[in-house]
Design a protein around this motif. Structure first.
Motif, short mmCIF file in Angstrom:
data_model
loop_
_atom_site.label_atom_id
_atom_site.label_comp_id
_atom_site.label_asym_id
_atom_site.label_seq_id
_atom_site.Cartn_x
_atom_site.Cartn_y
_atom_site.Cartn_z
N VAL A 113 0.82 -1.21 0.00
CA VAL A 113 0.00 0.00 0.00
C VAL A 113 0.87 1.27 0.00
O VAL A 113 0.38 2.34 -0.34
CB VAL A 113 -0.99 -0.01 1.19
N LEU A 114 2.14 1.14 0.33
CA LEU A 114 3.04 2.29 0.35
C LEU A 114 3.66 2.48 -1.03
O LEU A 114 4.23 1.56 -1.61
CB LEU A 114 4.15 2.08 1.38
N LEU A 115 3.58 3.69 -1.57
CA LEU A 115 4.22 3.96 -2.85
C LEU A 115 5.74 3.91 -2.72
O LEU A 115 6.44 3.49 -3.63
CB LEU A 115 3.80 5.34 -3.39
N LYS A 116 6.25 4.35 -1.58
CA LYS A 116 7.69 4.28 -1.30
C LYS A 116 7.86 3.32 -0.13
O LYS A 116 7.55 3.66 1.00
CB LYS A 116 8.22 5.67 -0.95
N PRO A 117 8.35 2.11 -0.41
CA PRO A 117 8.44 1.12 0.68
C PRO A 117 9.42 1.55 1.76
O PRO A 117 10.37 2.28 1.51
CB PRO A 117 8.92 -0.15 -0.03
N ARG A 118 9.17 1.08 2.96
CA ARG A 118 10.05 1.36 4.09
C ARG A 118 11.35 0.59 3.92
O ARG A 118 11.37 -0.48 3.32
CB ARG A 118 9.39 0.94 5.39
#
Length: 161
Positions: free
Chosen positions: A96-101
């Motif tokens: 769901v994150l466009l920029k992964p952690r």
């Protein structure tokens, strides 16, 4: 003057067409401008699970609308930005994150471009080095043997006659 106005209008229309169309409906907008700004910022960094390459802020998909509403509900309930993101990640996963952690399980996403760049540069260096070695071999003069030299003189003498 008229031509200048026409040109300015065309340029303005071009700029307007390049701007991303935001899909946030007026009924979704919060009355508190600070909370709305936070919601917009969060929505810009969350992936639409239907479109997959758009943020939920840009997507017209029904799921994106549901996620935008969910983000706003969580903010109104008093959650911090991190708590909202953590809630969505726990529910939908890191996708769901466009920029992964950055974590061990996402390290390949972060380091693969660097490894590919270094591999490409190493390949380019080796190709240039190999090419320069080959061209150096072609330029190097090899002396003729006595037989070759005698045959060359014989051929040259025949050519003169």
């Amino acid at each position: 003057m008229r031509r200048l106005r026409t040109l300015a209008a065309a340029f303005g229309m071009l700029l307007a067409s390049l701007a991303p169309a935001l899909a946030v409906a007026p009924d979704e907008v919060l009355k508190d401008p600070v909370l709305e700004a936070r919601a917009r910022d969060l929505s810009a960094h969350l992936r639409c699970m239907v479109c997959q390459n758009q943020s939920i802020d840009d997507s017209d998909a029904p799921l994106a609308k549901d996620l935008r509403i969910l983000v706003r509900e969580r903010l109104v309930a008093g959650d911090s930005d991190e708590e909202v993101v953590d809630y969505l990640v726990s529910r939908y996963g890191e996708f769901v994150l466009l920029k992964p952690r950055f974590a061990w399980h996402t390290a390949i996403l972060w380091f693969a471009p660097l490894v590919a760049l270094l591999g490409g540069l190493a390949g380019l260096f080796l190709a240039i080095r190999k090419r320069s070695t080959r061209s150096g071999d072609a330029v190097r003069e090899v002396p003729l043997t006595e037989e070759e030299e005698a045959r060359l003189i014989e051929l040259l003498d025949k050519g003169k006659s």
